[in-house]
Design a protein around this motif. Sequence first.
Motif, PDB file in Angstrom:
ATOM      1  N   SER A   1       0.846  -1.193   0.000  1.00  0.00           N
ATOM      2  CA  SER A   1       0.000   0.000   0.000  1.00  0.00           C
ATOM      3  C   SER A   1       0.879   1.239   0.000  1.00  0.00           C
ATOM      4  O   SER A   1       1.773   1.370   0.849  1.00  0.00           O
ATOM      5  CB  SER A   1      -0.904  -0.011   1.247  1.00  0.00           C
ATOM      6  OG  SER A   1      -1.671   1.171   1.334  1.00  0.00           O
ATOM      7  N   GLU A   2       0.650   2.118  -0.976  1.00  0.00           N
ATOM      8  CA  GLU A   2       1.414   3.365  -1.119  1.00  0.00           C
ATOM      9  C   GLU A   2       2.913   3.093  -1.120  1.00  0.00           C
ATOM     10  O   GLU A   2       3.701   3.748  -0.451  1.00  0.00           O
ATOM     11  CB  GLU A   2       1.020   4.355  -0.014  1.00  0.00           C
ATOM     12  CG  GLU A   2      -0.450   4.748  -0.067  1.00  0.00           C
ATOM     13  CD  GLU A   2      -0.832   5.847   0.913  1.00  0.00           C
ATOM     14  OE1 GLU A   2       0.057   6.329   1.649  1.00  0.00           O
ATOM     15  OE2 GLU A   2      -2.022   6.234   0.926  1.00  0.00           O
TER      16      GLU A   2
ATOM     17  N   GLU B   1      -3.991   0.978  -5.119  1.00  0.00           N
ATOM     18  CA  GLU B   1      -3.637   0.903  -3.703  1.00  0.00           C
ATOM     19  C   GLU B   1      -2.126   0.970  -3.505  1.00  0.00           C
ATOM     20  O   GLU B   1      -1.637   1.558  -2.532  1.00  0.00           O
ATOM     21  CB  GLU B   1      -4.192  -0.396  -3.104  1.00  0.00           C
ATOM     22  CG  GLU B   1      -3.877  -0.618  -1.640  1.00  0.00           C
ATOM     23  CD  GLU B   1      -4.543   0.385  -0.717  1.00  0.00           C
ATOM     24  OE1 GLU B   1      -4.034   0.546   0.416  1.00  0.00           O
ATOM     25  OE2 GLU B   1      -5.566   0.984  -1.104  1.00  0.00           O
TER      26      GLU B   1
ATOM     27  N   LYS C   1       1.782   5.518  -4.357  1.00  0.00           N
ATOM     28  CA  LYS C   1       1.816   6.599  -3.385  1.00  0.00           C
ATOM     29  C   LYS C   1       0.892   7.726  -3.859  1.00  0.00           C
ATOM     30  O   LYS C   1       0.593   7.826  -5.061  1.00  0.00           O
ATOM     31  CB  LYS C   1       3.236   7.148  -3.266  1.00  0.00           C
ATOM     32  CG  LYS C   1       4.261   6.162  -2.747  1.00  0.00           C
ATOM     33  CD  LYS C   1       5.641   6.803  -2.751  1.00  0.00           C
ATOM     34  CE  LYS C   1       6.716   5.831  -2.310  1.00  0.00           C
ATOM     35  NZ  LYS C   1       8.074   6.439  -2.371  1.00  0.00           N
ATOM     36  N   PRO C   2       0.423   8.595  -2.968  1.00  0.00           N
ATOM     37  CA  PRO C   2      -0.308   9.784  -3.420  1.00  0.00           C
ATOM     38  C   PRO C   2       0.542  10.563  -4.423  1.00  0.00           C
ATOM     39  O   PRO C   2       1.737  10.802  -4.192  1.00  0.00           O
ATOM     40  CB  PRO C   2      -0.513  10.574  -2.124  1.00  0.00           C
ATOM     41  CG  PRO C   2      -0.494   9.530  -1.044  1.00  0.00           C
ATOM     42  CD  PRO C   2       0.506   8.508  -1.490  1.00  0.00           C
TER      43      PRO C   2
ATOM     44  N   LYS D   1      -2.495   9.409  -9.280  1.00  0.00           N
ATOM     45  CA  LYS D   1      -3.299   9.168  -8.078  1.00  0.00           C
ATOM     46  C   LYS D   1      -3.467  10.465  -7.283  1.00  0.00           C
ATOM     47  O   LYS D   1      -2.496  11.202  -7.126  1.00  0.00           O
ATOM     48  CB  LYS D   1      -2.635   8.109  -7.209  1.00  0.00           C
ATOM     49  CG  LYS D   1      -3.441   7.727  -5.974  1.00  0.00           C
ATOM     50  CD  LYS D   1      -2.825   6.553  -5.261  1.00  0.00           C
ATOM     51  CE  LYS D   1      -3.587   6.204  -4.000  1.00  0.00           C
ATOM     52  NZ  LYS D   1      -3.026   5.039  -3.297  1.00  0.00           N
TER      53      LYS D   1
END
Length: 257
Positions: free
Chosen positions: A108-109, A135, A138-139, A257
């Motif tokens: 995740s990220e 998922e 990363k942002p 994202k």
Amino acid sequence: MKIHHEELSDVARYVEKYKDVRLEDKEPQFEAMFRRIGRFKALDRDTRILEVGTGTGWIPILCAVKGLHCRGLEISPRLVEFARDLGRRYGVEPDIELGNIEDADVGSEEYDVIIASSTFEHVEHWEDGIGKVFEALKPGGLFYFLSTNKFSIVSGEYKLPLYGWLPDGWRSRLRVARQGEDIMKWGLDYNQFTYFRLRKFFKKLGFSRILDRIDLIEPGAINSFAARNIVRVVRRFGLLKEAALLFTRCTFFICIK
């Protein structure tokens, strides 16, 4: 899809086709891909990259040669072995592991960039796979997606005009009849995508920017004044853009994202 450790005829055909692959021949394609990615994401030694579906492994290998870290995920044991052998020829050990994006743990990220080029047409439960990609980013992370276009006149998957237009069951029966039952274990294109369907799904997942191949054209790189204006007009009107994309050879997106 499951991981199959037995010899598959379609994998054998693929390996035979690309057995003489050279990184030097892939370099222009690599540079073009990473130039597009670099427009939206700075790339350096700290950038974490994942490729889903590595094939012969040339992307992780070239990344390693150039000092970039790229992990690979590949469903075929034979192709993981092939990629490692190819990497050794160039003095690097590519970071490629055996796995299926439908159920692999990609975290995740974890990643700044995830690449899936000519991959998701072969992922039976593609929504689950792309959900894992989202998922794992990363942002602000970037997803580079290239796959089939259902309404392409000629498909890269099988050299039959209008092949992608056929119903799924017909395509499956055709490929089994021509290439044998084990095409279903690795080589079948389960999915023939459309721009509309993918764009809707990417938006549903929550990508903040969804850029298709027309969005990614750089008008300044077009020499013709008329062509530059055509691109600008097509971008402004959604129906015109959908019409322009309808019969293109493949679907291509960069999503942030």
